[in-house]
Design a protein around this motif. Structure first.
Motif, PDB file in Angstrom:
ATOM      1  N   PHE A 110       0.842  -1.201   0.000  1.00 30.40           N
ATOM      2  CA  PHE A 110       0.000   0.000   0.000  1.00 30.40           C
ATOM      3  C   PHE A 110       0.879   1.254   0.000  1.00 30.40           C
ATOM      4  CE2 PHE A 110      -2.209   3.456   2.057  1.00 30.40           C
ATOM      5  CZ  PHE A 110      -3.511   3.384   1.577  1.00 30.40           C
TER       6      PHE A 110
ATOM      7  N   GLU B 119       2.011   2.248  -3.219  1.00 33.50           N
ATOM      8  CA  GLU B 119       0.885   2.509  -4.114  1.00 33.50           C
ATOM      9  C   GLU B 119       0.570   1.330  -5.031  1.00 33.50           C
ATOM     10  OE1 GLU B 119       0.408   6.659  -5.622  1.00 33.50           O
ATOM     11  OE2 GLU B 119       2.469   6.885  -4.922  1.00 33.50           O
TER      12      GLU B 119
ATOM     13  N   TYR C 251      -1.730  -0.891  -4.974  1.00 33.74           N
ATOM     14  CA  TYR C 251      -2.976  -1.181  -4.270  1.00 33.74           C
ATOM     15  C   TYR C 251      -3.570  -2.530  -4.674  1.00 33.74           C
ATOM     16  CZ  TYR C 251      -2.455   3.791  -3.416  1.00 33.74           C
ATOM     17  OH  TYR C 251      -1.958   5.025  -3.066  1.00 33.74           O
TER      18      TYR C 251
ATOM     19  N   ARG D 226      -7.955  -2.875   3.722  1.00 30.48           N
ATOM     20  CA  ARG D 226      -8.422  -3.150   2.359  1.00 30.48           C
ATOM     21  C   ARG D 226      -9.378  -2.055   1.891  1.00 30.48           C
ATOM     22  NH1 ARG D 226     -11.251  -8.799   1.078  1.00 30.48           N
ATOM     23  NH2 ARG D 226     -12.961  -7.784   2.195  1.00 30.48           N
TER      24      ARG D 226
ATOM     25  N   ALA E  15      -7.358   0.709   0.578  1.00 23.75           N
ATOM     26  CA  ALA E  15      -6.805   0.391  -0.746  1.00 23.75           C
ATOM     27  C   ALA E  15      -7.877   0.510  -1.825  1.00 23.75           C
ATOM     28  CB  ALA E  15      -6.195  -1.010  -0.734  1.00 23.75           C
TER      29      ALA E  15
ATOM     30  N   GLU F  57      -8.347   4.174  -2.634  1.00 22.68           N
ATOM     31  CA  GLU F  57      -7.305   4.722  -3.504  1.00 22.68           C
ATOM     32  C   GLU F  57      -7.507   4.306  -4.956  1.00 22.68           C
ATOM     33  OE1 GLU F  57      -5.157   6.938  -2.742  1.00 22.68           O
ATOM     34  OE2 GLU F  57      -5.490   6.946  -0.574  1.00 22.68           O
ATOM     35  N   ARG F  58      -8.138   3.168  -5.166  1.00 23.90           N
ATOM     36  CA  ARG F  58      -8.420   2.695  -6.531  1.00 23.90           C
ATOM     37  C   ARG F  58      -9.773   3.193  -7.045  1.00 23.90           C
ATOM     38  NH1 ARG F  58      -5.672  -1.568  -8.879  1.00 23.90           N
ATOM     39  NH2 ARG F  58      -7.598  -2.400  -9.799  1.00 23.90           N
TER      40      ARG F  58
END
Length: 286
Positions: A63, A66, A68, A92, A95, A98-99
């Motif tokens: 993470f 990056e 992810y 999770r 993550a 971030e996506r």
């Protein structure tokens, strides 16, 4: 002179475990250390594939880089080993966030809250998701719950302020930012920055400059603070000050395209104002 303000609201995501140094085009020393740690966990997992914490720790390191997608894979493996582990769902969820997989993030944060209802950070994280998908009132409720369970959560106050700002509740936003500053004993560059943004919207430009300046004083590399202060200077027709701030914004963040475009437009305007073309009579030869 008509100029368009581009006001960027920063979203704060608190990191509770460690400070990550994100990778750029080439790995820096901190990234190399993280990669080295990942290799160690690869070996440990090979020996002890049944240990949940090993996947969580390796996933968190990914993470930080990056990565992810791979982080989510590790967190999902950890879930398979221990589906009651709250860290699985919290990490999770971050993550997924971030996506930009907001529904998956929301599902994970809901599960984390179900397992541990009084954890402030979980409500902050869910509030961020709800803010991102435009459910602002629900986001405010989550930030308020986060504050209920942790009265000193600077992150919750700042994010609630940002959402209040989006709803046009500028006074409530300012109160939240000032509370964050008080909690931080005066050191809160992101709070000063967001105060500046709110003050711009109410056309309190001198006070906005003062707050952007405080943000810069506390974080001299705060690119967006330079950029937005430059926009205010532009609004006040202080063109040279604006030019300096746009240049600083680009210096500290080469990917700040808003500042780059603003500087380009300003330079053109300055050239038009101070035309350096020599008059024809000076070019005549005898």
């Amino acid at each position: 002179m008509k100029k368009i303000f581009i006001l960027i609201l920063s979203v704060i995501f608190s990191v509770t475990s460690a400070t990550c140094v994100y990778a750029s085009s080439s790995a820096n020393l901190s990234d190399r250390k993280i990669i080295k740690q990942i290799k160690k966990y690869n070996k440990k997992i090979k020996k002890h594939p049944e240990k949940t914490k090993l996947y969580l720790k390796r996933g968190y390191l990914k993470f930080c880089l990056e990565d992810y997608k791979s982080a989510i894979e590790d967190f999902t493996t950890a879930q398979g080993l221990d589906d009651k582990n709250i860290d699985v769902y919290y990490l999770r969820g971050r993550a997924w966030f971030e996506r930009c997989n907001y529904q998956d993030a929301l599902d994970d944060f809901n599960k984390a809250i179900e397992l541990k209802k009084r954890k402030s950070a979980f409500y902050v994280s869910r509030g961020l998701v709800k803010d991102r998908i435009g459910e602002y009132e629900d986001a405010i409720k989550d930030y308020t719950l986060a504050i209920k369970y942790n009265r000193r959560s600077k992150t919750a106050y700042i994010n609630r302020g940002i959402t209040n700002d989006k709803l046009g509740r500028y006074e409530s936003a300012l109160n939240d930012y000032r509370k964050a500053i008080k909690i931080s004993k005066g050191y809160a560059p992101s709070a000063y920055y967001n105060i500046g943004l709110s003050l711009c919207k109410t056309e309190n430009y001198d006070d906005a400059i003062e707050n952007f300046s405080k943000a810069i004083e506390q974080n001299p590399m705060y690119s967006n603070a330079y950029y937005n202060r430059g926009l205010v200077y532009l609004k006040q027709n202080h063109l040279q000050y604006a030019k300096i701030d746009f240049e600083k914004a680009i210096q500290y963040d080469h990917q700040n395209n808003d500042a780059r475009e603003a500087l380009k437009s300003l330079k053109k305007e300055l050239n038009d104002m101070y035309d350096t073309t020599l008059p024809s009579w000076m070019l005549e030869t005898e």
